[in-house]
Design a protein around this motif. Structure first.
Motif, PDB file in Angstrom:
ATOM      1  N   THR A 257      15.842   1.886  -4.525  1.00  0.00           N
ATOM      2  CA  THR A 257      14.877   2.836  -3.966  1.00  0.00           C
ATOM      3  C   THR A 257      13.806   2.032  -3.235  1.00  0.00           C
ATOM      4  N   ASN A 258      13.019   2.699  -2.431  1.00  0.00           N
ATOM      5  CA  ASN A 258      11.967   2.011  -1.675  1.00  0.00           C
ATOM      6  C   ASN A 258      10.591   2.279  -2.265  1.00  0.00           C
ATOM      7  N   ASN A 259       9.745   1.242  -2.191  1.00  0.00           N
ATOM      8  CA  ASN A 259       8.315   1.377  -2.489  1.00  0.00           C
ATOM      9  C   ASN A 259       8.068   1.958  -3.878  1.00  0.00           C
ATOM     10  N   SER A 260       8.600   1.264  -4.878  1.00  0.00           N
ATOM     11  CA  SER A 260       8.452   1.691  -6.259  1.00  0.00           C
ATOM     12  C   SER A 260       7.020   1.435  -6.732  1.00  0.00           C
ATOM     13  N   THR A 261       6.774   1.749  -7.986  1.00  0.00           N
ATOM     14  CA  THR A 261       5.427   1.608  -8.555  1.00  0.00           C
ATOM     15  C   THR A 261       4.996   0.158  -8.688  1.00  0.00           C
ATOM     16  N   GLU A 262       5.906  -0.788  -8.500  1.00  0.00           N
ATOM     17  CA  GLU A 262       5.542  -2.199  -8.587  1.00  0.00           C
ATOM     18  C   GLU A 262       5.529  -2.885  -7.222  1.00  0.00           C
ATOM     19  N   SER A 263       5.851  -2.155  -6.156  1.00  0.00           N
ATOM     20  CA  SER A 263       5.908  -2.739  -4.823  1.00  0.00           C
ATOM     21  C   SER A 263       4.499  -2.868  -4.253  1.00  0.00           C
ATOM     22  N   ILE A 264       4.037  -4.086  -4.077  1.00  0.00           N
ATOM     23  CA  ILE A 264       2.699  -4.341  -3.555  1.00  0.00           C
ATOM     24  C   ILE A 264       2.727  -4.500  -2.040  1.00  0.00           C
ATOM     25  N   PHE A 265       3.737  -5.185  -1.532  1.00  0.00           N
ATOM     26  CA  PHE A 265       3.931  -5.245  -0.080  1.00  0.00           C
ATOM     27  C   PHE A 265       5.413  -5.408   0.215  1.00  0.00           C
ATOM     28  N   ALA A 266       5.930  -4.553   1.114  1.00  0.00           N
ATOM     29  CA  ALA A 266       7.348  -4.589   1.456  1.00  0.00           C
ATOM     30  C   ALA A 266       7.529  -4.344   2.942  1.00  0.00           C
ATOM     31  N   LEU A 267       8.508  -5.013   3.530  1.00  0.00           N
ATOM     32  CA  LEU A 267       8.896  -4.740   4.908  1.00  0.00           C
ATOM     33  C   LEU A 267       9.821  -3.531   4.918  1.00  0.00           C
ATOM     34  N   GLN A 268       9.556  -2.580   5.813  1.00  0.00           N
ATOM     35  CA  GLN A 268      10.307  -1.337   5.869  1.00  0.00           C
ATOM     36  C   GLN A 268      11.406  -1.423   6.932  1.00  0.00           C
ATOM     37  N   TYR A 269      12.505  -0.704   6.687  1.00  0.00           N
ATOM     38  CA  TYR A 269      13.647  -0.734   7.602  1.00  0.00           C
ATOM     39  C   TYR A 269      14.124   0.677   7.919  1.00  0.00           C
ATOM     40  N   ASN A 270      14.782   0.803   9.074  1.00  0.00           N
ATOM     41  CA  ASN A 270      15.265   2.106   9.508  1.00  0.00           C
ATOM     42  C   ASN A 270      16.462   1.895  10.429  1.00  0.00           C
ATOM     43  N   ILE A 271      17.654   2.176   9.924  1.00  0.00           N
ATOM     44  CA  ILE A 271      18.867   1.979  10.718  1.00  0.00           C
ATOM     45  C   ILE A 271      18.828   2.837  11.975  1.00  0.00           C
ATOM     46  N   GLY A 272      18.439   4.097  11.821  1.00  0.00           N
ATOM     47  CA  GLY A 272      18.394   5.002  12.957  1.00  0.00           C
ATOM     48  C   GLY A 272      17.406   4.566  14.017  1.00  0.00           C
ATOM     49  N   GLY A 273      16.371   3.841  13.601  1.00  0.00           N
ATOM     50  CA  GLY A 273      15.372   3.349  14.537  1.00  0.00           C
ATOM     51  C   GLY A 273      15.696   1.981  15.104  1.00  0.00           C
ATOM     52  N   GLY A 274      16.885   1.465  14.804  1.00  0.00           N
ATOM     53  CA  GLY A 274      17.289   0.176  15.347  1.00  0.00           C
ATOM     54  C   GLY A 274      16.762  -1.021  14.581  1.00  0.00           C
ATOM     55  N   LEU A 275      16.334  -0.808  13.332  1.00  0.00           N
ATOM     56  CA  LEU A 275      15.811  -1.913  12.530  1.00  0.00           C
ATOM     57  C   LEU A 275      16.488  -1.908  11.159  1.00  0.00           C
ATOM     58  N   PRO A 276      17.737  -2.373  11.081  1.00  0.00           N
ATOM     59  CA  PRO A 276      18.451  -2.370   9.800  1.00  0.00           C
ATOM     60  C   PRO A 276      18.117  -3.591   8.952  1.00  0.00           C
ATOM     61  N   ASN A 277      18.186  -3.422   7.639  1.00  0.00           N
ATOM     62  CA  ASN A 277      18.078  -4.542   6.706  1.00  0.00           C
ATOM     63  C   ASN A 277      19.492  -4.943   6.306  1.00  0.00           C
ATOM     64  N   ARG A 278      19.872  -6.171   6.614  1.00  0.00           N
ATOM     65  CA  ARG A 278      21.237  -6.607   6.331  1.00  0.00           C
ATOM     66  C   ARG A 278      21.288  -7.639   5.205  1.00  0.00           C
ATOM     67  N   ARG A 279      20.268  -7.624   4.340  1.00  0.00           N
ATOM     68  CA  ARG A 279      20.281  -8.511   3.179  1.00  0.00           C
ATOM     69  C   ARG A 279      20.972  -7.842   1.985  1.00  0.00           C
ATOM     70  N   PHE A 280      21.043  -6.511   2.003  1.00  0.00           N
ATOM     71  CA  PHE A 280      21.728  -5.780   0.945  1.00  0.00           C
ATOM     72  C   PHE A 280      23.140  -5.423   1.426  1.00  0.00           C
ATOM     73  N   GLY A 281      23.934  -4.843   0.547  1.00  0.00           N
ATOM     74  CA  GLY A 281      25.267  -4.414   0.960  1.00  0.00           C
ATOM     75  C   GLY A 281      26.228  -5.564   1.180  1.00  0.00           C
ATOM     76  N   SER A 282      26.953  -5.542   2.298  1.00  0.00           N
ATOM     77  CA  SER A 282      28.096  -6.434   2.557  1.00  0.00           C
ATOM     78  C   SER A 282      27.815  -7.905   2.306  1.00  0.00           C
ATOM     79  N   SER A 283      26.613  -8.365   2.629  1.00  0.00           N
ATOM     80  CA  SER A 283      26.290  -9.778   2.523  1.00  0.00           C
ATOM     81  C   SER A 283      26.474 -10.314   1.113  1.00  0.00           C
ATOM     82  N   ASN A 284      26.297  -9.446   0.112  1.00  0.00           N
ATOM     83  CA  ASN A 284      26.366  -9.860  -1.294  1.00  0.00           C
ATOM     84  C   ASN A 284      27.677  -9.500  -1.981  1.00  0.00           C
TER      85      ASN A 284
END
Length: 507
Positions: A257-284
């Motif tokens: 999930t994003n921005n949990s109760t312990e998240s102090i600072f996080a970079l946000q991503y949006n596939i539809g907006g052309g900014l995907p995060n590729r550190r999760f999923g296939s890479s692992n």
């Protein structure tokens, strides 16, 4: 006019990216800091550009942001396949021509360029003081964050805090000067930022959290300024006492999930907006794993065997590591479950479970017995600062500033409780307590963006880490001078552009 080391390359890359990405970003905020900084909208556009430069695939949006940290025991990669860039650093043999490492350099510098635009011009904008200060506070925070990663990764770098002439080739500044700039920026960010919690934006607590980590690292190698332990403890305590963040989110949900109760600072991503995060999923995901729809794993990142075997027996460990692989059978719908060590697997390693799902399963969709799909691009935010980092920073720093206190134990025990562990044994010596905190941090943040690597660096424990490696891991060449491998080489192209620079020793 330009604010970083490589004038033409960065300007061109910014122009190209602004022209092709589909996020709602006004290119006026990127290209001409003097002409266009007139309204709050112009300023907002440039602030948005800071985050995009850092978070994109060529910055911190993919595994390449971690390339030089593969000497750590929580990172390893395939002994073959197309993993040479990461494998070279895993073997402590990475060089200045490594192409993946460029992301570690380029992303922060492009963000510093944007931050300098904002800091230089924000006060000229027609807007309210509150809105202008919020924009400037974000710029100071991100500039500090980027210099902090640059100095820990590459050692001395130029400290550029404003515009410079296009022909300038500034020298690399000593590490102490870089840290001084980081501290100054974070102190300024604290005065400009409020306490409001906003997704993807730093606040005063984020600045204090990062500052605590900065002081903790300054107490170790290469500065060894042990007086900073007390400063680290003070900054961390201010965040703890604010009682804003907590560990109530189950450990696995933090990574799905994003921005949990312990998240102090996080970079946000949006596939539809052309900014995907590729550190999760296939890479692992293991190369062996193929889903019903034919998608498969990339085998990029997984932990070393010794690191996995030394993990504490607890719920967090069960949620961190993926130890039973699903092998698709000939009918393409049923799967055979095999242990990670099975000869039927390609790598015979455990993997990371916590990085599989992405945001609510947009990385890997699966059941206990079946893989449905495996995707490389996710909407999962990357947490740069989580509350456990603050708690463990406080625990270590307060103990090292004098001796372990009841508050030191309380801080680490909060992390251990959520992990499913008993309280830490009381009565430990200062060194034993510190080692317990470092061990706790290794597994709380296993595989997370260099956290373990930077502990190895500041404590100078790479020889011990390498000595404990399982013999099946990628081998470190005989004769390697391990003492020269704590920082990465400056990318070759930057050395060419700056002929007066001296390359880091060992490269």
């Amino acid at each position: 006019m330009k604010t970083t080391y490589s004038i033409l390359t960065v300007i061109l890359s910014l122009m190209i990216f602004a022209g092709c990405q589909s996020l709602t970003e006004d290119p006026k905020g990127t290209l001409t800091p003097v002409t266009y900084f007139k309204t709050q909208s112009d300023l907002d556009a440039s602030v948005t550009a800071m985050y995009i430069r850092l978070a994109r695939d060529g910055g911190w949006g993919f595994t390449s942001k971690e390339t030089s940290y593969f000497g750590s025991d929580d990172y390893t990669t395939d002994p073959g396949l197309n993993k040479q860039d990461m494998r070279d650093f895993d073997k402590l043999a990475g060089g200045s021509t490594n192409q993946s490492m460029v992301s570690q350099w380029q992303g922060p510098w492009e963000t510093i360029y944007q931050a300098n635009n904002v800091i230089t011009n924000y006060d000229k904008v027609t807007s309210t003081a509150e809105l202008k200060n919020a924009s400037a506070g974000q710029a100071y925070f991100l500039r500090a964050l980027c210099y902090y990663y640059l100095v820990r990764t590459f050692g001395p770098v130029p400290v550029i805090l404003g515009t410079i002439d296009v022909n300038d080739r500034p020298p690399r500044d000593e590490v102490a000067k870089v840290y001084a700039a980081v501290i100054s920026d974070l102190q300024m960010a604290k005065t400009l930022l409020g306490t409001k919690l906003e997704q993807g934006k730093p606040n005063k607590y984020a600045a204090s959290s990062l500052l605590a980590d900065v002081y903790l690292n300054m107490a170790g190698w290469p500065l060894n300024q042990v007086s900073n332990y007390a400063l680290a403890a003070s900054e961390a305590k201010s965040v703890i006492d604010a009682n804003v963040y907590n560990l109530n989110t189950p450990y696995d949900k933090v990574f799905s999930t994003n921005n949990s109760t312990e998240s102090i600072f996080a970079l946000q991503y949006n596939i539809g907006g052309g900014l995907p995060n590729r550190r999760f999923g296939s890479s692992n995901i293991p190369l062996d794993e193929v889903a019903v729809d034919g998608s498969s794993g990339w085998d990029d990142v997984y932990p070393e065997i010794t690191f996995f075997q030394n993990a504490p027996k607890c719920t967090r460990t069960d949620l961190t590591f993926y130890t039973t692989l699903k092998l698709r059978q000939a009918d393409k719908t049923t799967f055979k479950l095999v242990p990670w060590s099975s000869a039927e697997t390609h790598a015979q390693h455990p993997y990371y479970k916590k990085f599989r799902a992405g945001l609510n399963g947009d990385g890997v969709k699966e059941t206990d017995t079946q893989l449905l799909s495996i995707q490389p691009s996710t909407n999962k935010a990357t947490d740069i600062i989580r509350y456990p980092l603050v708690l463990l920073c406080y625990a270590e720093a307060s103990a090292m500033a004098s001796a372990p206190t009841a508050d030191s134990y309380a801080a680490i025990n909060l992390v251990r409780k959520r992990a499913g562990l008993a309280d830490l044994a009381p009565g430990l010596s200062q060194t034993a307590f510190r080692d317990a905190v470092v061990y706790e941090r290794a597994y709380e943040f296993a595989g997370e963006f260099g956290v373990r690597w930077f502990d190895i660096v500041r404590l100078q424990i790479l020889p011990q880490v390498i000595a404990s490696r399982n013999t099946v891991e990628n081998p470190v060449p005989t004769g390697t001078n391990i003492s020269q491998k704590y920082i990465a080489p400056i990318p070759y192209t930057e050395m060419v552009r700056n002929p007066e620079w001296q390359q880091n020793a060992g490269y």
